[in-house]
Each structure stands twice: as structure tokens, then as C-alpha cells.
Design a protein around this motif. Structure first.
Motif, PDB file in Angstrom:
ATOM      1  N   GLY A   2      18.032  21.326  -8.001  1.00 49.55           N
ATOM      2  CA  GLY A   2      18.487  20.092  -8.723  1.00 49.55           C
ATOM      3  C   GLY A   2      18.167  18.813  -8.192  1.00 49.55           C
ATOM      4  N   GLY A   3      16.918  18.952  -7.163  1.00 45.26           N
ATOM      5  CA  GLY A   3      16.670  17.645  -6.652  1.00 45.26           C
ATOM      6  C   GLY A   3      15.389  17.055  -7.441  1.00 45.26           C
ATOM      7  N   LEU A   4      14.841  15.970  -6.913  1.00 41.42           N
ATOM      8  CA  LEU A   4      13.816  15.232  -7.608  1.00 41.42           C
ATOM      9  C   LEU A   4      12.497  15.369  -7.019  1.00 41.42           C
ATOM     10  N   ASP A   5      12.308  15.996  -5.801  1.00 43.59           N
ATOM     11  CA  ASP A   5      11.105  16.202  -5.018  1.00 43.59           C
ATOM     12  C   ASP A   5      10.093  15.056  -4.940  1.00 43.59           C
ATOM     13  N   LEU A   6      10.497  14.079  -4.474  1.00 42.75           N
ATOM     14  CA  LEU A   6       9.814  12.886  -4.565  1.00 42.75           C
ATOM     15  C   LEU A   6       9.235  12.565  -3.344  1.00 42.75           C
ATOM     16  N   ASP A   7       8.409  11.647  -2.920  1.00 40.86           N
ATOM     17  CA  ASP A   7       7.866  11.383  -1.880  1.00 40.86           C
ATOM     18  C   ASP A   7       8.861  10.519  -0.863  1.00 40.86           C
TER      19      ASP A   7
ATOM     20  N   ASN B  94       4.463   7.660   6.355  1.00 36.81           N
ATOM     21  CA  ASN B  94       3.273   8.279   5.505  1.00 36.81           C
ATOM     22  C   ASN B  94       2.790   9.477   6.154  1.00 36.81           C
ATOM     23  N   ALA B  95       2.624   9.450   7.673  1.00 34.44           N
ATOM     24  CA  ALA B  95       2.267  10.675   8.307  1.00 34.44           C
ATOM     25  C   ALA B  95       3.131  11.573   7.898  1.00 34.44           C
ATOM     26  N   LEU B  96       4.375  11.810   8.053  1.00 31.00           N
ATOM     27  CA  LEU B  96       5.299  12.779   8.089  1.00 31.00           C
ATOM     28  C   LEU B  96       5.218  13.330   6.445  1.00 31.00           C
ATOM     29  N   ASP B  97       5.205  12.270   5.544  1.00 27.84           N
ATOM     30  CA  ASP B  97       5.045  12.867   4.221  1.00 27.84           C
ATOM     31  C   ASP B  97       4.001  13.643   4.043  1.00 27.84           C
ATOM     32  N   LYS B  98       2.896  13.321   4.536  1.00 25.52           N
ATOM     33  CA  LYS B  98       1.562  14.017   4.331  1.00 25.52           C
ATOM     34  C   LYS B  98       1.641  15.611   5.252  1.00 25.52           C
TER      35      LYS B  98
ATOM     36  N   MET C 201       0.835  -1.390   0.132  1.00 25.07           N
ATOM     37  CA  MET C 201       0.024  -0.036  -0.115  1.00 25.07           C
ATOM     38  C   MET C 201       0.962   1.309  -0.038  1.00 25.07           C
ATOM     39  N   TYR C 202       2.160   1.082   0.488  1.00 24.13           N
ATOM     40  CA  TYR C 202       2.936   2.338   0.378  1.00 24.13           C
ATOM     41  C   TYR C 202       3.978   2.489  -0.758  1.00 24.13           C
ATOM     42  N   PHE C 203       4.131   1.356  -1.616  1.00 21.71           N
ATOM     43  CA  PHE C 203       5.086   1.311  -2.566  1.00 21.71           C
ATOM     44  C   PHE C 203       4.277   1.012  -4.055  1.00 21.71           C
ATOM     45  N   THR C 204       4.583   1.756  -4.919  1.00 20.54           N
ATOM     46  CA  THR C 204       4.380   1.861  -6.166  1.00 20.54           C
ATOM     47  C   THR C 204       5.192   1.219  -7.179  1.00 20.54           C
ATOM     48  N   GLU C 205       4.779   1.059  -8.412  1.00 20.79           N
ATOM     49  CA  GLU C 205       5.727   0.077  -9.181  1.00 20.79           C
ATOM     50  C   GLU C 205       6.961   1.028  -9.423  1.00 20.79           C
ATOM     51  N   GLU C 206       6.712   2.433  -9.503  1.00 20.14           N
ATOM     52  CA  GLU C 206       7.866   3.451  -9.669  1.00 20.14           C
ATOM     53  C   GLU C 206       8.816   3.104  -8.366  1.00 20.14           C
ATOM     54  N   HIS C 207       8.269   3.161  -7.378  1.00 17.16           N
ATOM     55  CA  HIS C 207       9.046   2.804  -6.017  1.00 17.16           C
ATOM     56  C   HIS C 207      10.188   1.517  -6.027  1.00 17.16           C
ATOM     57  N   ASN C 208       9.424   0.533  -6.595  1.00 10.94           N
ATOM     58  CA  ASN C 208       9.904  -0.710  -6.950  1.00 10.94           C
ATOM     59  C   ASN C 208      11.177  -0.922  -7.930  1.00 10.94           C
TER      60      ASN C 208
ATOM     61  N   MET D  36      23.382  10.113  -9.844  1.00 11.45           N
ATOM     62  CA  MET D  36      22.209   9.155  -9.918  1.00 11.45           C
ATOM     63  C   MET D  36      20.552   9.884  -9.249  1.00 11.45           C
ATOM     64  N   GLY D  37      21.003  11.040  -8.678  1.00  9.52           N
ATOM     65  CA  GLY D  37      20.157  12.108  -8.130  1.00  9.52           C
ATOM     66  C   GLY D  37      19.678  11.388  -6.583  1.00  9.52           C
ATOM     67  N   PHE D  38      20.480  10.451  -6.159  1.00 15.25           N
ATOM     68  CA  PHE D  38      20.363   9.825  -4.897  1.00 15.25           C
ATOM     69  C   PHE D  38      20.262  10.954  -3.690  1.00 15.25           C
ATOM     70  N   PHE D  39      21.264  11.749  -3.798  1.00 11.99           N
ATOM     71  CA  PHE D  39      21.319  12.886  -2.968  1.00 11.99           C
ATOM     72  C   PHE D  39      20.229  13.811  -2.881  1.00 11.99           C
ATOM     73  N   GLY D  40      19.308  13.962  -3.846  1.00 10.36           N
ATOM     74  CA  GLY D  40      18.128  15.092  -4.031  1.00 10.36           C
ATOM     75  C   GLY D  40      16.774  14.502  -4.081  1.00 10.36           C
ATOM     76  N   ILE D  41      16.654  13.362  -3.419  1.00 16.01           N
ATOM     77  CA  ILE D  41      15.474  12.486  -3.662  1.00 16.01           C
ATOM     78  C   ILE D  41      14.348  13.339  -3.004  1.00 16.01           C
ATOM     79  N   ASN D  42      14.369  14.046  -2.187  1.00 17.04           N
ATOM     80  CA  ASN D  42      13.404  14.667  -1.781  1.00 17.04           C
ATOM     81  C   ASN D  42      13.542  16.151  -1.463  1.00 17.04           C
ATOM     82  N   TYR D  43      14.391  16.707  -2.425  1.00 21.31           N
ATOM     83  CA  TYR D  43      14.652  18.263  -2.327  1.00 21.31           C
ATOM     84  C   TYR D  43      14.053  18.951  -3.432  1.00 21.31           C
ATOM     85  N   PRO D  44      13.965  20.295  -3.597  1.00 16.31           N
ATOM     86  CA  PRO D  44      13.297  20.819  -4.718  1.00 16.31           C
ATOM     87  C   PRO D  44      13.911  20.764  -5.966  1.00 16.31           C
ATOM     88  N   GLU D  45      13.223  20.649  -7.151  1.00 14.93           N
ATOM     89  CA  GLU D  45      13.779  20.562  -8.416  1.00 14.93           C
ATOM     90  C   GLU D  45      14.386  21.909  -8.810  1.00 14.93           C
ATOM     91  N   ALA D  46      14.079  23.125  -8.137  1.00 17.81           N
ATOM     92  CA  ALA D  46      14.735  24.182  -8.365  1.00 17.81           C
ATOM     93  C   ALA D  46      16.266  24.080  -8.014  1.00 17.81           C
TER      94      ALA D  46
END
Length: 388
Positions: free
Chosen positions: A61-66, A305-309, A4-11, A49-59
Motif C-alpha cells: 500500500g506504499g508509494l515507493d518514492l525516493d 542523496n547518498a542514503l537514497d542510493k 538539484m535534489y527536488f523535481t517539479e513532482e517534489h515541489n 493521503m499516502g503520507f505514511f507510505g511514502i517510501n514503502y513498497p507498493e505491494a
């Protein structure tokens, strides 16, 4: 249950990360564990690979992912069996960079956050002091304002990346008479005169450098202040929720790695004419450990999940770190026992895992401190609120 927490993109991300770690990191772990130094070239590869920017803003250089991409990163880092390497990564990405992103102005973000995401600069967070330990409010390091500069004096200890980092995010008292309400946050370049570091010799986490850092009349411009003056304690407390959840996730991931390894070993090791996974005493203990792991892992996913929200999860993250690090220590210790004499040998993974896991109930706030925080929340009805 956890799908329920992981999509195909996550996998797909998890598979890509596993392949990257297997190719770029795992072949070097033994050397880094022995030398206590990580080749800086690997940070650039993480950045590419973008691993350092996973949850940082695209502005920047990040990926702004959950946050579940972060969960995956943390879990997979634990499964290469080098707590030190994993710590070097998450101390940079989720301790130092968190403050840059949350409190840094545009100039600071361009100068420090952008190259942090690319791996060109690595940071550390300096809060703990030799005489303070978990008592953040009792810090003695000061930052005295003189004209358009601050002059910093004091020391920090147990700082991950404390020797090799390119910059330091540091907490210091700007108004000492105000106690915890007089703390501020700054960013300092490593090469500023007056900054010196000594590498500490540790029981575990041997691939990462942990340092004691001294600040002797370190002069920095006022522009290096992050956020508002005297609001540092609130910033620190706010980000502790993420740090504690990270350490809880690390704990469930290394426990899972230990159990997976032990299960494979037990299915191959024979005694008295059968594999040892057929002995009831071992089977039932293994089942107990697996159940404890499952409870912790799914609790951590719910908190993530709560923190992400955007929920303020200080209580829940504190519970995560307290319970999960305790669970992981028990799991790793028992898995070492499952291996018998081989568990005590350095050529098997349990010896290192045993040492690395022991820091869990200490770093980021000791279990004793966490219990008192929970007592204040549960018994005294104390409310912790986000920094405003």
C-alpha cells in the motif's frame, strides 16, 4: 542551489502536504499541545493521503518514492511548530515501520505494515531502558524462549507513542551472555497481557505521548520474532543512520522556521525610529545563523542523496545529528533573543520551539555518545557494516 535534489513532482508534493497540514493539523495543534493527546482520526487522514507510505513498497500500500519525499515531509512537519506532533509521525513511520519493513516476514507485514500505512495502526519502537540510556548493548529486558513462545520481562522508557500506539517493536536479549550479539527484535500487540505503560511529563514535545513501558511475563508466539534471533543489535545500528539523519533534517527545518519567523518580526518591530533588522549587531548575528543553517541543510541533502542510493552513511548521519541539533539550539535561542520579551511569551512560537528543540542533542543518541562513535570511526578506524 538545492533544486538539484527536488523535481517539479517534489515541489507539487510539498504544496499538497502544506495544504493538508494547514487544514487537518494546524487548527488542532494548540488543543493537542495542552491535552498531550493527538486525535487518532488524523492518522487515518494521513493514511488516506499516502503520507505514511511514502517510501514503502507498493505491494503493502506504499508509494515507493525516493527519500527526498521523506525530507519534504520532515521539513514541513517542523514548520507547524509542534515538535511533539512531528515526533509522533516520524517515530511511527521511520522507527517502528522501518523495522517491520526490513525484518518482518510476509505475515508480519500484512498484519502490521499494511495497516500502519493506512493509519489504522500506529506503532512505537522500544529500545531505550531506564538504566541504559544510550547504552543499547547494556539493555536488561529479556526474551526467554519456551517451546513455541517467547516470555518477555523488563522495561523501556522515553518511548514516543509509548502509551497510545497499537503495537510495539521491541528489542530484548535472547542470549544475555552474548552481550550485544544476543539481542533480538520482536513485534508485540498493545493488548497482550503483561504490557503496561505510564505517561511521562516532559519539558517539550508536549503533543506526543512519551511512555515508560513494563513487560511482566509477556508471552508472544515465536512468529513475532523479526529477522534472525540474536541479530537485533546489527539491525538497530543499521537503522540508526536513518534515525540520526531524520533528526538532523528536523533540526535544520526548525532552525529555518525560527529564522523565517524572526526575520519577519524584526522587519516589523521598531526601536529608536527604525526596524530592528537595521541594527548591525542583529543583522550580523542573523547572517551568521543563516550561514550555519545553510551549511547544515545542504550537508543533510547530500547525505540523504547518498542514503537514497543505498550507501551506508553511519558516519555522515552521525555528523548530521551532532552538528545540526547543536546548530538548531543556537539558532532558536538567538531567535528568541531577537524577539526580546515577546520571545519569552507563550503566545509567540519561540517559547515552544525553544523547549522542543532542546531534545535534539539528547534523543536518538546523545551528542556525547555521537562524538565517541565518530572518534571510533575517525581515530580508531572502526568500521560499521550493514547487517547481513
Amino acid at each position: 542551489m538545492t533544486s538539484m535534489y527536488f523535481t517539479e513532482e517534489h515541489n507539487l508534493f510539498r504544496k499538497s502536504l502544506q495544504e493538508f497540514l494547514k487544514k487537518e493539523v494546524v487548527p488542532h495543534i494548540e488543543d493537542w499541545e495542552k491535552s498531550g493527546e493527538i486525535d487518532k482520526s488524523v492518522w487515518l487522514k494521513f493514511g488516506e493521503m499516502g503520507f505514511f507510505g511514502i517510501n514503502y513498497p507498493e505491494a503493502y500500500g506504499g508509494l515507493d518514492l525516493d527519500l527526498f519525499y521523506t525530507v519534504i515531509l520532515l521539513e514541513e512537519l517542523q514548520k507547524i511548530n509542534s515538535g511533539g506532533f512531528a515526533a509522533a509521525v516520524w517515530a511511527h513511520v521511520y522507527l517502528a515501520m522501518t523495522h517491520l519493513n526490513a525484518e518482518g516476514d510476509e505475515t508480519i507485514k500484512e498484519k502490521y505494515l499494511v495497516p500502519s500505512i493506512t493509519g489504522e495502526k500506529i506503532g512505537c519502537l522500544c529500545i531505550t531502558e531506564p538504566f541504559g540510556g544510550s547504552d543499547v548493548a547494556g539493555m536488561r529486558t529479556t526474551a526467554v524462549k519456551k517451546g513455541d513462545t517467547y516470555v518477555i520481562n523488563g522495561s523501556k522508557t522515553f518511548i514516543t507513542n509509548g502509551v497510545s500506539s497499537d503495537y510495539l517493536v521491541i528489542a530484548a536479549k535472547t542470549t544475555p551472555e552474548m552481550g550485544n550479539k544476543g539481542i533480538s527484535i520482536f513485534v508485540i500487540d498493545r493488548d497482550v497481557p503483561g504490557v503496561s505503560a505510564t505517561k511521562l511529563d516532559k519539558l517539550g514535545w508536549r503533543a506526543s505521548d512519551t511512555g515508560e513501558i513494563a513487560f511482566d511475563n509477556v508471552t508472544i508466539p515465536v512468529s513475532n520474532l523479526m529477522g534472525e534471533e540474536n541479530k537485533g543489535f546489527a539491525y538497530i545500528m543499521q537503522h540508526f543512520a536513518l534515525e540520526r539523519l531524520i533528526m538532523g533534517i528536523n533540526a535544520h527545518a526548525r532552525a529555518e522556521y525560527a529564522l523565517d519567523y524572526a526575520q519577519q518580526y524584526m522587519s516589523e518591530r521598531t526601536a529608536f525610529g527604525k526596524t530592528i533588522d537595521r541594527f548591525q549587531a542583529l543583522r550580523h548575528k542573523f547572517s551568521d545563523l543563516h550561514a550555519e543553517l545553510d551549511v547544515c541543510k545542504n550537508y543533510n541533502y547530500a547525505v540523504a542523496n547518498a542514503l537514497d542510493k543505498g550507501e551506508y552513511v553511519v558516519k555522515e548521519a552521525t555528523i548530521s545529528k551532532l552538528q545540526c541539533t547543536k546548530m538548531a539550539d543556537e539558532v532558536v535561542s538567538q531567535c528568541l533573543q531577537f524577539l526580546g520579551g515577546y520571545g519569552y511569551m507563550e503566545e509567540y512560537p519561540m517559547a515552544r520551539l525553544f523547549r522542543d528543540s532542546r531534545l535534539g542533542p539528547i534523543g536518538g543518541g546523545t551528542s556525547e555518545i555521537l562524538r565517541e562513535i565518530l572518534a571510533k570511526i575517525i581515530i580508531d578506524k572502526k568500521e560499521y557494516k550493514p547487517a547481513t
